[in-house]
Design a protein around this motif. Sequence first.
Motif, PDB file in Angstrom:
ATOM      1  N   PHE A 153       1.235  -3.820 -10.376  1.00 46.43           N
ATOM      2  CA  PHE A 153       1.578  -3.971  -8.965  1.00 46.43           C
ATOM      3  C   PHE A 153       0.333  -3.773  -8.088  1.00 46.43           C
ATOM      4  O   PHE A 153       0.094  -4.527  -7.137  1.00 46.43           O
ATOM      5  N   THR A 154      -0.467  -2.758  -8.422  1.00 46.17           N
ATOM      6  CA  THR A 154      -1.698  -2.490  -7.675  1.00 46.17           C
ATOM      7  C   THR A 154      -2.670  -3.661  -7.803  1.00 46.17           C
ATOM      8  O   THR A 154      -3.315  -4.055  -6.819  1.00 46.17           O
ATOM      9  N   THR A 155      -2.756  -4.239  -8.990  1.00 45.26           N
ATOM     10  CA  THR A 155      -3.599  -5.413  -9.199  1.00 45.26           C
ATOM     11  C   THR A 155      -3.156  -6.557  -8.290  1.00 45.26           C
ATOM     12  O   THR A 155      -3.991  -7.205  -7.639  1.00 45.26           O
ATOM     13  N   GLY A 156      -1.863  -6.796  -8.242  1.00 42.46           N
ATOM     14  CA  GLY A 156      -1.330  -7.840  -7.359  1.00 42.46           C
ATOM     15  C   GLY A 156      -1.645  -7.566  -5.900  1.00 42.46           C
ATOM     16  O   GLY A 156      -2.013  -8.473  -5.144  1.00 42.46           O
ATOM     17  N   VAL A 178       0.839  -1.199   0.000  1.00 41.71           N
ATOM     18  CA  VAL A 178       0.000   0.000   0.000  1.00 41.71           C
ATOM     19  C   VAL A 178       0.876   1.251   0.000  1.00 41.71           C
ATOM     20  O   VAL A 178       0.633   2.201  -0.762  1.00 41.71           O
ATOM     21  N   ALA A 179       1.916   1.262   0.839  1.00 42.72           N
ATOM     22  CA  ALA A 179       2.830   2.408   0.884  1.00 42.72           C
ATOM     23  C   ALA A 179       3.513   2.618  -0.471  1.00 42.72           C
ATOM     24  O   ALA A 179       3.646   3.755  -0.940  1.00 42.72           O
ATOM     25  N   THR A 180       3.931   1.533  -1.110  1.00 43.61           N
ATOM     26  CA  THR A 180       4.587   1.630  -2.420  1.00 43.61           C
ATOM     27  C   THR A 180       3.628   2.191  -3.466  1.00 43.61           C
ATOM     28  O   THR A 180       4.009   3.049  -4.269  1.00 43.61           O
ATOM     29  N   VAL A 181       2.391   1.715  -3.459  1.00 43.08           N
ATOM     30  CA  VAL A 181       1.391   2.199  -4.425  1.00 43.08           C
ATOM     31  C   VAL A 181       1.106   3.681  -4.202  1.00 43.08           C
ATOM     32  O   VAL A 181       1.040   4.460  -5.166  1.00 43.08           O
ATOM     33  N   LEU A 182       0.966   4.088  -2.956  1.00 44.25           N
ATOM     34  CA  LEU A 182       0.696   5.508  -2.669  1.00 44.25           C
ATOM     35  C   LEU A 182       1.867   6.385  -3.090  1.00 44.25           C
ATOM     36  O   LEU A 182       1.682   7.428  -3.725  1.00 44.25           O
ATOM     37  N   TRP A 183       3.082   5.963  -2.743  1.00 42.66           N
ATOM     38  CA  TRP A 183       4.278   6.736  -3.112  1.00 42.66           C
ATOM     39  C   TRP A 183       4.448   6.773  -4.630  1.00 42.66           C
ATOM     40  O   TRP A 183       4.647   7.838  -5.214  1.00 42.66           O
ATOM     41  N   GLY A 184       4.328   5.620  -5.264  1.00 42.51           N
ATOM     42  CA  GLY A 184       4.488   5.552  -6.722  1.00 42.51           C
ATOM     43  C   GLY A 184       3.399   6.319  -7.451  1.00 42.51           C
ATOM     44  O   GLY A 184       3.662   7.029  -8.422  1.00 42.51           O
ATOM     45  N   GLY A 185       2.170   6.192  -6.975  1.00 42.92           N
ATOM     46  CA  GLY A 185       1.059   6.914  -7.599  1.00 42.92           C
ATOM     47  C   GLY A 185       1.227   8.415  -7.495  1.00 42.92           C
ATOM     48  O   GLY A 185       0.989   9.148  -8.466  1.00 42.92           O
TER      49      GLY A 185
END
Length: 168
Positions: free
Chosen positions: A138-141, A101-108
Amino acid sequence: GNQLGAGCPTPLLNNPSVPLCVILCALNFLILILSGVGISLFVLGNQRCDVFQLSRFHEILSVEALLLAGFYLEFARKEVCTDFEWVFRGLALLLINGVQVATVLWGGHGLRLATLDEMCLNNARELLTSSMISLVTFTTGMVVSLVSAKFVFYPSLLLQLRFLKRNR
């Protein structure tokens, strides 16, 4: 604890999510490949974006994807474990999902900044596209992992424990 009653052997619980683990393992190998494409575009294509380090984003995704592929592969190989081992794996899954979740938020957030920057749009269009595809995959995973944990893994283990407790 590990025992349901004094003198009882430690119960072994079935892995409720082998097919999902195999799917998540394959999905993380795909993310690893996509991240490799992004890194290659950065290195070989000389595509730069100063607003957000797209290459760093791909490096982090590739490390996470490699670790997650290994985690899910090992998870899929376990047909049965003790209740304690499943609780430990369940807690590890929660931690992993938190990092995702942190990676998706940072990447997004970073990709949003990059898409608003003219220099990134002009000089790193392929890298930006690759980054978007990687983020969506990645978000799908992450979503598949969260949904699997909530609706398959945890409920199935609780049902098995209740069944064992009733029939001891």
